[in-house]
Scaffold this motif. Sequence first.
Motif, PDB file in Angstrom:
ATOM      1  N   PRO B  40       0.806  -1.224   0.000  1.00  0.00           N
ATOM      2  CA  PRO B  40       0.000   0.000   0.000  1.00  0.00           C
ATOM      3  C   PRO B  40       0.838   1.273   0.000  1.00  0.00           C
ATOM      4  CG  PRO B  40      -0.082  -1.072   2.154  1.00  0.00           C
ATOM      5  CD  PRO B  40       0.624  -2.017   1.228  1.00  0.00           C
ATOM      6  N   PHE B  41       2.096   1.164   0.385  1.00  0.00           N
ATOM      7  CA  PHE B  41       2.899   2.386   0.504  1.00  0.00           C
ATOM      8  C   PHE B  41       3.369   2.922  -0.835  1.00  0.00           C
ATOM      9  CE2 PHE B  41       2.946   0.529   4.670  1.00  0.00           C
ATOM     10  CZ  PHE B  41       2.530   1.627   5.409  1.00  0.00           C
ATOM     11  N   CYS B  42       3.551   2.040  -1.810  1.00  0.00           N
ATOM     12  CA  CYS B  42       3.959   2.540  -3.119  1.00  0.00           C
ATOM     13  C   CYS B  42       2.995   2.096  -4.198  1.00  0.00           C
ATOM     14  CB  CYS B  42       5.370   2.082  -3.459  1.00  0.00           C
ATOM     15  SG  CYS B  42       5.582   0.323  -3.305  1.00  0.00           S
ATOM     16  N   GLY B  43       2.017   1.259  -3.813  1.00  0.00           N
ATOM     17  CA  GLY B  43       1.018   0.840  -4.777  1.00  0.00           C
ATOM     18  C   GLY B  43       1.443  -0.314  -5.658  1.00  0.00           C
ATOM     19  N   ASP B  44       2.609  -0.894  -5.394  1.00  0.00           N
ATOM     20  CA  ASP B  44       3.057  -2.020  -6.213  1.00  0.00           C
ATOM     21  C   ASP B  44       2.096  -3.192  -6.064  1.00  0.00           C
ATOM     22  OD1 ASP B  44       5.165  -0.568  -7.013  1.00  0.00           O
ATOM     23  OD2 ASP B  44       6.676  -1.645  -5.862  1.00  0.00           O
ATOM     24  N   ARG B  66       1.676  -4.163 -11.547  1.00  0.00           N
ATOM     25  CA  ARG B  66       2.192  -2.852 -11.908  1.00  0.00           C
ATOM     26  C   ARG B  66       2.986  -2.305 -10.742  1.00  0.00           C
ATOM     27  NH1 ARG B  66      -2.153   1.860 -11.695  1.00  0.00           N
ATOM     28  NH2 ARG B  66      -3.046   1.441  -9.657  1.00  0.00           N
ATOM     29  N   GLY B  67       3.964  -1.502 -11.055  1.00  0.00           N
ATOM     30  CA  GLY B  67       4.802  -0.952  -9.999  1.00  0.00           C
ATOM     31  C   GLY B  67       6.198  -0.669 -10.499  1.00  0.00           C
ATOM     32  N   CYS B  68       7.138  -0.579  -9.570  1.00  0.00           N
ATOM     33  CA  CYS B  68       8.491  -0.161  -9.925  1.00  0.00           C
ATOM     34  C   CYS B  68       9.239  -1.283 -10.631  1.00  0.00           C
ATOM     35  CB  CYS B  68       9.247   0.264  -8.668  1.00  0.00           C
ATOM     36  SG  CYS B  68       9.549  -1.077  -7.509  1.00  0.00           S
TER      37      CYS B  68
END
Lengths: 406, 147
Positions: B40-44, B66-68
């Motif tokens: 939840p902190f970066c949405g990954d 999806r994510g980094c």
Amino acid sequence: MDLERIRKDFPILKTKVNGNDLVYLDNAATSQKPKLVIDSLVDYYENYNSNVHRGVHTLSVKATNEYEKSRSKVREFINADKDEEIIYTRNASESLNIIAYTWGSRNVNKDDDIFITPFEHHSNIVPWQELCKNKKANLKYIPLTESGDVDLDKFKSMIGTKTKLISITHMSNVLGTLLPVKEIINIANSTPAVTVIDACQSVPHMPVDVKDLDCDFLCFSGHKMLGPTGIGVLYGKFDILNEMPPFLFGGDMISEVTYEDAKWNDLPYKFEAGTPNIADAIGLGFACDYLKNIGMENVWNHEIEIGEYIFSKFKSLDNFEVLGEKSKEKRGGVVSFSHNKVHPHDIGSGLDQFGVAIRTGHHCAMPLVRSYGIVAASRASVYIYNTKEEIDIFINRLLEVEEYFK
Amino acid sequence: MSELSDFDDMYQEVIIDHYKNPRNSKKLSGNYDETKAHNPFCGDEIELQLIISEDRIVEKISVTGRGCAISQSSGSLMSDSVYGKSIEEVKNINLNVRAMLKDEELSDEDLDSIGDSYAIEGVKKFPVRIKCALLSWAALKELIDKY
């Protein structure tokens, strides 16, 4: 403003990060500290460390004097009437919680309304959510116009005798835009509501005058305004604070204790139970001195200039979007951005390799960041020591990072 | 950014390659097991689908999300590392990957077992990103532990 001289006052700016000169653009999270503030902490601990308010010995008297002198400096800094209206807390979060737990539990009842905006930091959302859950009251959001600014006309039609509290940020920590707090307070004055300003991003960066704003409460953190961590401020109008029950109970907040009962101390001590954060409060006073010496108008103008510079740089870049781009409100030195492909954490890690410190993530404003259809963003935020040359480094390095992940 | 060796250790060429061209990213059909992992902190986000054969082998795997670059490439690399392996082997690989990122001593055999996912080893120099690298492995653990 003599930038070169100012930069010399901040020892950390000489630090190398991953072999590069530090370019610190995470000021909305916490600011750096000038030597004057750091020295004041050392001076306290080395030369007059002692508890306040009860000793008769020399060091305790000196510590008490410095602690109270700092309170006067803070009072003057935000143009409050009385020292008693300045309560020291750990940070703005604690200040907001005090209002929720004391004023809120006494005055908010079933079916009452509390208003905030969609721009709030979690610290100005969650305490009100909890209060509303406990009291079966309603947490409502001031609606937005098409440009993404608060819609004052719609807001006017939503308030009434059930409106008990309105708590708004002075400046968004994500978008960097100012909110029309004076207008909102004016509108609120037609209701029984008290007004709370989260001034975490305004007090450090611009002239703030609580009498001019006519707010009932104002909260901010010391560490974002060149002061130490662990010290924050709750300003409240004297009569309202005086009516409020205490939050924490214990030493220093009492005037008389029997085995059965206790009487509360006067303001501001009623809200400062236990030994306070003496050193950091004194440090905050010196931070106020430092800012006052530069002049808050000068601080603000500098940040607007650098903020506009960042904003204009982004406008010329493809693939990047600035959050809140369409806002018609004035903006300060905070710019959040997203890239159509590269994730903020990759951007943040990449820039860090070049010594450029920005923030990535949801910036403690999850609902706002999500409303832009993204889960995380990158944010650059400036302060008095940042230069246009640093922004050029930031942008050039950003493009290198983009190229790397393209 | 070739002069930045730590950074290149984390973002190795193979990582960037897997980020841009994720493997095993086609959704499965038929009788598969499925889970989602989310930071939840970066949405990954990582979505994992698995088909385990009767003889307890990873017969099919699909990783999407999806994510980094770290979280997504790690998922793609993971799918290569565990494809065709037995449940027991997969559990062992999962432990070894975690140990590798904690910078623990691993035998040559354990290191070999990690396969292509050895590419994420450089992430251990960036503690804040270890969570990104382990997102897909957490999803895998959740599904595999049922067997």
